[in-house]
Design a protein around this motif. Structure first.
Motif, PDB file in Angstrom:
ATOM      1  N   LEU A 185      44.607  33.245  35.911  1.00 59.93           N
ATOM      2  CA  LEU A 185      45.077  32.846  37.242  1.00 59.93           C
ATOM      3  C   LEU A 185      44.663  33.845  38.316  1.00 59.93           C
ATOM      4  O   LEU A 185      44.396  33.468  39.455  1.00 59.93           O
ATOM      5  N   THR A 186      44.610  35.123  37.957  1.00 59.04           N
ATOM      6  CA  THR A 186      44.307  36.164  38.941  1.00 59.04           C
ATOM      7  C   THR A 186      42.842  36.583  38.950  1.00 59.04           C
ATOM      8  O   THR A 186      42.464  37.468  39.708  1.00 59.04           O
ATOM      9  N   GLY A 187      42.010  35.957  38.121  1.00 55.13           N
ATOM     10  CA  GLY A 187      40.581  36.249  38.122  1.00 55.13           C
ATOM     11  C   GLY A 187      40.178  37.420  37.260  1.00 55.13           C
ATOM     12  O   GLY A 187      39.004  37.790  37.226  1.00 55.13           O
ATOM     13  N   ILE A 188      41.123  38.030  36.552  1.00 55.61           N
ATOM     14  CA  ILE A 188      40.793  39.163  35.680  1.00 55.61           C
ATOM     15  C   ILE A 188      39.984  38.688  34.485  1.00 55.61           C
ATOM     16  O   ILE A 188      39.052  39.350  34.052  1.00 55.61           O
ATOM     17  N   GLU A 189      40.345  37.530  33.963  1.00 59.38           N
ATOM     18  CA  GLU A 189      39.587  36.878  32.877  1.00 59.38           C
ATOM     19  C   GLU A 189      38.984  35.592  33.424  1.00 59.38           C
ATOM     20  O   GLU A 189      39.601  34.913  34.239  1.00 59.38           O
ATOM     21  N   ARG A 190      37.797  35.255  32.978  1.00 56.39           N
ATOM     22  CA  ARG A 190      37.166  33.987  33.337  1.00 56.39           C
ATOM     23  C   ARG A 190      37.634  32.903  32.373  1.00 56.39           C
ATOM     24  O   ARG A 190      37.643  33.103  31.167  1.00 56.39           O
ATOM     25  N   ARG A 191      38.017  31.766  32.904  1.00 55.64           N
ATOM     26  CA  ARG A 191      38.426  30.664  32.050  1.00 55.64           C
ATOM     27  C   ARG A 191      37.194  30.027  31.439  1.00 55.64           C
ATOM     28  O   ARG A 191      36.101  30.121  31.998  1.00 55.64           O
TER      29      ARG A 191
ATOM     30  N   PHE B  75      44.953  26.927  44.249  1.00 59.37           N
ATOM     31  CA  PHE B  75      46.062  27.559  44.951  1.00 59.37           C
ATOM     32  C   PHE B  75      46.018  27.073  46.390  1.00 59.37           C
ATOM     33  O   PHE B  75      45.000  27.209  47.060  1.00 59.37           O
ATOM     34  N   ARG B  76      47.113  26.447  46.827  1.00 61.29           N
ATOM     35  CA  ARG B  76      47.188  25.834  48.156  1.00 61.29           C
ATOM     36  C   ARG B  76      46.041  24.858  48.385  1.00 61.29           C
ATOM     37  O   ARG B  76      45.480  24.773  49.478  1.00 61.29           O
ATOM     38  N   GLY B  77      45.679  24.150  47.327  1.00 65.89           N
ATOM     39  CA  GLY B  77      44.644  23.130  47.414  1.00 65.89           C
ATOM     40  C   GLY B  77      43.224  23.627  47.267  1.00 65.89           C
ATOM     41  O   GLY B  77      42.301  22.833  47.154  1.00 65.89           O
ATOM     42  N   GLU B  78      43.027  24.943  47.231  1.00 70.28           N
ATOM     43  CA  GLU B  78      41.681  25.530  47.141  1.00 70.28           C
ATOM     44  C   GLU B  78      41.403  25.979  45.716  1.00 70.28           C
ATOM     45  O   GLU B  78      42.240  26.620  45.089  1.00 70.28           O
ATOM     46  N   ARG B  79      40.219  25.669  45.213  1.00 69.49           N
ATOM     47  CA  ARG B  79      39.825  26.164  43.889  1.00 69.49           C
ATOM     48  C   ARG B  79      39.682  27.670  43.935  1.00 69.49           C
ATOM     49  O   ARG B  79      38.973  28.199  44.790  1.00 69.49           O
ATOM     50  N   ILE B  80      40.377  28.347  43.028  1.00 66.91           N
ATOM     51  CA  ILE B  80      40.247  29.799  42.952  1.00 66.91           C
ATOM     52  C   ILE B  80      39.650  30.249  41.628  1.00 66.91           C
ATOM     53  O   ILE B  80      39.368  31.428  41.453  1.00 66.91           O
ATOM     54  N   ASP B  81      39.470  29.315  40.680  1.00 67.16           N
ATOM     55  CA  ASP B  81      38.829  29.710  39.433  1.00 67.16           C
ATOM     56  C   ASP B  81      37.378  30.062  39.743  1.00 67.16           C
ATOM     57  O   ASP B  81      36.743  29.441  40.581  1.00 67.16           O
ATOM     58  N   GLY B  82      36.906  31.094  39.129  1.00 66.50           N
ATOM     59  CA  GLY B  82      35.542  31.550  39.384  1.00 66.50           C
ATOM     60  C   GLY B  82      35.460  32.622  40.460  1.00 66.50           C
ATOM     61  O   GLY B  82      34.416  33.239  40.628  1.00 66.50           O
ATOM     62  N   LEU B  83      36.555  32.848  41.192  1.00 66.79           N
ATOM     63  CA  LEU B  83      36.559  33.917  42.188  1.00 66.79           C
ATOM     64  C   LEU B  83      36.838  35.251  41.513  1.00 66.79           C
ATOM     65  O   LEU B  83      37.454  35.314  40.452  1.00 66.79           O
ATOM     66  N   LYS B  84      36.406  36.324  42.149  1.00 64.56           N
ATOM     67  CA  LYS B  84      36.686  37.673  41.652  1.00 64.56           C
ATOM     68  C   LYS B  84      38.143  38.026  41.954  1.00 64.56           C
ATOM     69  O   LYS B  84      38.741  37.459  42.878  1.00 64.56           O
ATOM     70  N   PRO B  85      38.719  38.957  41.179  1.00 63.28           N
ATOM     71  CA  PRO B  85      40.132  39.298  41.376  1.00 63.28           C
ATOM     72  C   PRO B  85      40.499  39.666  42.817  1.00 63.28           C
ATOM     73  O   PRO B  85      41.544  39.231  43.314  1.00 63.28           O
ATOM     74  N   HIS B  86      39.645  40.409  43.501  1.00 62.36           N
ATOM     75  CA  HIS B  86      39.987  40.783  44.887  1.00 62.36           C
ATOM     76  C   HIS B  86      39.968  39.568  45.814  1.00 62.36           C
ATOM     77  O   HIS B  86      40.733  39.502  46.765  1.00 62.36           O
ATOM     78  N   GLN B  87      39.133  38.590  45.517  1.00 63.74           N
ATOM     79  CA  GLN B  87      39.094  37.371  46.329  1.00 63.74           C
ATOM     80  C   GLN B  87      40.344  36.521  46.083  1.00 63.74           C
ATOM     81  O   GLN B  87      40.883  35.921  47.013  1.00 63.74           O
ATOM     82  N   VAL B  88      40.790  36.481  44.832  1.00 67.09           N
ATOM     83  CA  VAL B  88      42.015  35.747  44.492  1.00 67.09           C
ATOM     84  C   VAL B  88      43.213  36.432  45.156  1.00 67.09           C
ATOM     85  O   VAL B  88      44.069  35.772  45.747  1.00 67.09           O
TER      86      VAL B  88
ATOM     87  N   ALA C 280      48.343  37.507  42.863  1.00 67.01           N
ATOM     88  CA  ALA C 280      48.117  38.828  42.284  1.00 67.01           C
ATOM     89  C   ALA C 280      49.123  39.063  41.171  1.00 67.01           C
ATOM     90  O   ALA C 280      50.084  38.315  41.021  1.00 67.01           O
ATOM     91  N   ARG C 281      48.908  40.109  40.434  1.00 72.54           N
ATOM     92  CA  ARG C 281      49.825  40.476  39.358  1.00 72.54           C
ATOM     93  C   ARG C 281      50.003  41.988  39.359  1.00 72.54           C
ATOM     94  O   ARG C 281      49.222  42.718  39.945  1.00 72.54           O
ATOM     95  N   THR C 282      51.055  42.415  38.686  1.00 75.17           N
ATOM     96  CA  THR C 282      51.262  43.842  38.462  1.00 75.17           C
ATOM     97  C   THR C 282      51.170  44.085  36.969  1.00 75.17           C
ATOM     98  O   THR C 282      51.253  43.148  36.158  1.00 75.17           O
TER      99      THR C 282
END
Length: 92
Positions: free
Chosen positions: A53-59, A66-79, A85-87
């Motif tokens: 979900l946070t881009g750390i691993e690629r699906r 997220f909010r209607g926008e595809r975020i899979d494939g984005l880098k963690p900083h872009q997500v 984000a996660r802690t």
């Protein structure tokens, strides 16, 4: 902003590590204004799901919106810039 009303919309998310399927076709749809929890035994794929979900691993398959926008494939900083984000747990 959210055409289907979901803040987070995950469809058929799959993540494999070699022959091990860590997340197998996970789908979830979260609406704004609610609090959700994810529970399961050790090794059930919770951390892997959050890492995808946070881009750390690629699906390997599926979609994350997220909010209607595809975020899979984005880098963690872009997500993270979009608000996801996660802690990390630090045990001491």
């Amino acid at each position: 902003m959210m055409p289907n009303g979901y803040l987070l919309d995950v469809r058929e998310l799959t993540k494999r590590f070699g022959g091990v399927v860590a997340v197998d076709r996970c789908s979830l749809a979260l609406v704004p204004g609610k609090i959700y929890g994810l529970i399961g035994p050790n090794g059930s794929g919770k951390t892997t799901l959050f890492n995808c979900l946070t881009g750390i691993e690629r699906r390997d398959a599926g979609e994350i919106r997220f909010r209607g926008e595809r975020i899979d494939g984005l880098k963690p900083h872009q997500v993270a810039r979009r608000g996801v984000a996660r802690t990390f747990q630090m045990i001491r």
